[in-house]
Design a protein around this motif. Structure first.
Motif, PDB file in Angstrom:
ATOM      1  N   GLU A  64       0.958  -1.139  -0.023  1.00  0.00           N
ATOM      2  CA  GLU A  64      -0.060  -0.173  -0.284  1.00  0.00           C
ATOM      3  C   GLU A  64       0.832   1.142   0.076  1.00  0.00           C
ATOM      4  OE1 GLU A  64      -3.712   2.150   2.638  1.00  0.00           O
ATOM      5  OE2 GLU A  64      -2.474   0.320   3.414  1.00  0.00           O
ATOM      6  N   GLU A  65       1.986   1.112   0.679  1.00  0.00           N
ATOM      7  CA  GLU A  65       2.843   2.467   0.768  1.00  0.00           C
ATOM      8  C   GLU A  65       3.631   2.540  -0.541  1.00  0.00           C
ATOM      9  OE1 GLU A  65       4.019   2.684   5.564  1.00  0.00           O
ATOM     10  OE2 GLU A  65       4.957   1.320   4.193  1.00  0.00           O
ATOM     11  N   LYS A  76       0.949   4.428  -2.460  1.00  0.00           N
ATOM     12  CA  LYS A  76       1.105   5.917  -1.960  1.00  0.00           C
ATOM     13  C   LYS A  76       2.352   6.481  -2.526  1.00  0.00           C
ATOM     14  CE  LYS A  76      -1.994   5.003   2.005  1.00  0.00           C
ATOM     15  NZ  LYS A  76      -2.033   5.039   3.394  1.00  0.00           N
ATOM     16  N   ASP A  81       6.274   7.490   7.752  1.00  0.00           N
ATOM     17  CA  ASP A  81       4.705   7.840   7.942  1.00  0.00           C
ATOM     18  C   ASP A  81       4.278   9.207   7.676  1.00  0.00           C
ATOM     19  OD1 ASP A  81       2.222   6.796   8.959  1.00  0.00           O
ATOM     20  OD2 ASP A  81       2.357   8.290  10.661  1.00  0.00           O
ATOM     21  N   ASN A 119       2.678   9.022   4.298  1.00  0.00           N
ATOM     22  CA  ASN A 119       1.329   8.489   4.340  1.00  0.00           C
ATOM     23  C   ASN A 119       0.308   9.684   4.683  1.00  0.00           C
ATOM     24  OD1 ASN A 119       2.030   5.858   3.939  1.00  0.00           O
ATOM     25  ND2 ASN A 119       2.550   5.241   6.147  1.00  0.00           N
ATOM     26  N   LYS A 120       0.845  10.488   5.658  1.00  0.00           N
ATOM     27  CA  LYS A 120      -0.175  11.713   6.144  1.00  0.00           C
ATOM     28  C   LYS A 120      -0.335  12.762   5.153  1.00  0.00           C
ATOM     29  CE  LYS A 120       0.872  11.240  10.882  1.00  0.00           C
ATOM     30  NZ  LYS A 120       1.846  11.809  12.127  1.00  0.00           N
ATOM     31  N   TYR A 165      -0.101  11.895   2.005  1.00  0.00           N
ATOM     32  CA  TYR A 165      -0.953  11.440   0.802  1.00  0.00           C
ATOM     33  C   TYR A 165      -2.279  11.458   1.160  1.00  0.00           C
ATOM     34  CZ  TYR A 165      -3.485   7.428  -1.432  1.00  0.00           C
ATOM     35  OH  TYR A 165      -4.422   6.737  -2.080  1.00  0.00           O
ATOM     36  N   GLU A 166      -2.738  11.398   2.433  1.00  0.00           N
ATOM     37  CA  GLU A 166      -4.152  11.426   2.870  1.00  0.00           C
ATOM     38  C   GLU A 166      -4.584  13.076   2.600  1.00  0.00           C
ATOM     39  OE1 GLU A 166      -6.140   9.395   3.324  1.00  0.00           O
ATOM     40  OE2 GLU A 166      -4.616   7.826   3.553  1.00  0.00           O
ATOM     41  N   ILE A 167      -3.577  14.024   2.811  1.00  0.00           N
ATOM     42  CA  ILE A 167      -3.871  15.702   2.538  1.00  0.00           C
ATOM     43  C   ILE A 167      -4.272  15.723   0.939  1.00  0.00           C
ATOM     44  CG2 ILE A 167      -3.052  17.681   2.577  1.00  0.00           C
ATOM     45  CD1 ILE A 167      -1.323  16.919   5.126  1.00  0.00           C
ATOM     46  N   ARG A 169      -5.420  13.412  -1.098  1.00  0.00           N
ATOM     47  CA  ARG A 169      -6.472  12.994  -1.548  1.00  0.00           C
ATOM     48  C   ARG A 169      -7.514  13.549  -0.922  1.00  0.00           C
ATOM     49  NH1 ARG A 169      -6.305   7.670  -3.536  1.00  0.00           N
ATOM     50  NH2 ARG A 169      -8.492   7.998  -3.944  1.00  0.00           N
ATOM     51  N   LEU A 170      -7.586  14.081   0.304  1.00  0.00           N
ATOM     52  CA  LEU A 170      -8.607  14.762   0.857  1.00  0.00           C
ATOM     53  C   LEU A 170      -8.742  16.132   0.073  1.00  0.00           C
ATOM     54  CD1 LEU A 170     -10.743  15.074   3.053  1.00  0.00           C
ATOM     55  CD2 LEU A 170      -9.164  16.176   4.686  1.00  0.00           C
ATOM     56  N   GLN A 184     -11.075  15.263  -2.850  1.00  0.00           N
ATOM     57  CA  GLN A 184     -12.496  15.036  -2.570  1.00  0.00           C
ATOM     58  C   GLN A 184     -13.278  16.297  -2.277  1.00  0.00           C
ATOM     59  OE1 GLN A 184     -12.156  12.111   0.744  1.00  0.00           O
ATOM     60  NE2 GLN A 184     -11.080  10.739  -0.305  1.00  0.00           N
TER      61      GLN A 184
END
Length: 213
Positions: free
Chosen positions: A141-142, A145, A197, A200-201, A203-205, A207-208, A211
């Motif tokens: 998964e990483e 990402k 990590d 990973n954070k 990446y979430e930013i 993607r958000l 959205q």
């Protein structure tokens, strides 16, 4: 050497061993009817799992067309299982003896193979280590990402979307470096060589942010 029957293998990478819990429904699996098994020592197992090796022609001859698949009665020309009584890995080699694909086993199938391994003497595998890898492997998964972030940053830089690039950079680094080119190359280099990590954070930013559009 003995033969193991009825295994599911997933030869998808040469650089790292993808554990069975990271397998994807999109992978192409091999339902193996028969495959040779060799017991090796733990040092050899570590070299095989954490790097690429090259075996000699004598070993290739031993395993030549000995791995049979259920599908269309095909064979994998050079493939085998290795066990050190702690774990089992399947390796596919090319015609020069270089390891080109690795596969873990399903947990219950690995346990069965480990039981069979106790009946084997340790095989003296003749090989060379071509390269080894860092122990802190990324999860599957990483890896995805990481690729996504690099592609996103490349797109931002190419499109001169410097505001967003600066924002992402400042989420990671506390730096007085205001040169956008330096910022871009620094974050790309850090993602490639020091993925942790924090990315990973990030990446979430990213993607958000999409959205919310």
């Amino acid at each position: 050497m003995i033969y193991i029957y009825d295994l599911l293998l997933n030869f998808i990478d040469s650089n790292r061993l993808i554990e069975f819990y990271e397998w994807s429904s999109n992978d192409i699996y091999d339902q193996v009817k028969k495959i040779p098994l060799f017991r090796i020592n733990s040092i050899d197992m570590e070299n095989i799992i954490n790097g690429n090796i090259k075996v000699d022609n004598k070993f290739l001859t031993m395993i030549n067309n000995k791995t049979y698949l259920y599908k269309n009665k095909k064979t994998i020309k050079y493939a085998t299982l290795f066990s050190d009584l702690n774990r089992v890995v399947a390796i596919e080699f090319d015609s020069n003896g270089k390891s080109i694909f690795k596969s873990s086993l399903l947990l219950d199938e690995e346990e069965d193979v480990l039981e069979d391994s106790f009946n084997l003497d340790i095989f003296n595998l003749n090989y060379k280590v071509l390269d080894k890898y860092k122990q802190n492997f990324l999860t599957r998964e990483e890896v995805l990402k990481k690729r996504y972030l690099i592609k996103e940053l490349e797109t931002l830089y190419e499109n001169k979307d410097y505001d967003k690039l600066n924002y992402l950079y400042e989420e990671v680094f506390e730096s007085d470096n205001n040169n956008i080119k330096n910022r871009y190359y620094l974050i790309i280099e850090d993602i490639n060589n020091n993925y942790t990590d924090k990315y990973n954070k990030l990446y979430e930013i990213v993607r958000l942010s999409y959205q919310k559009k």
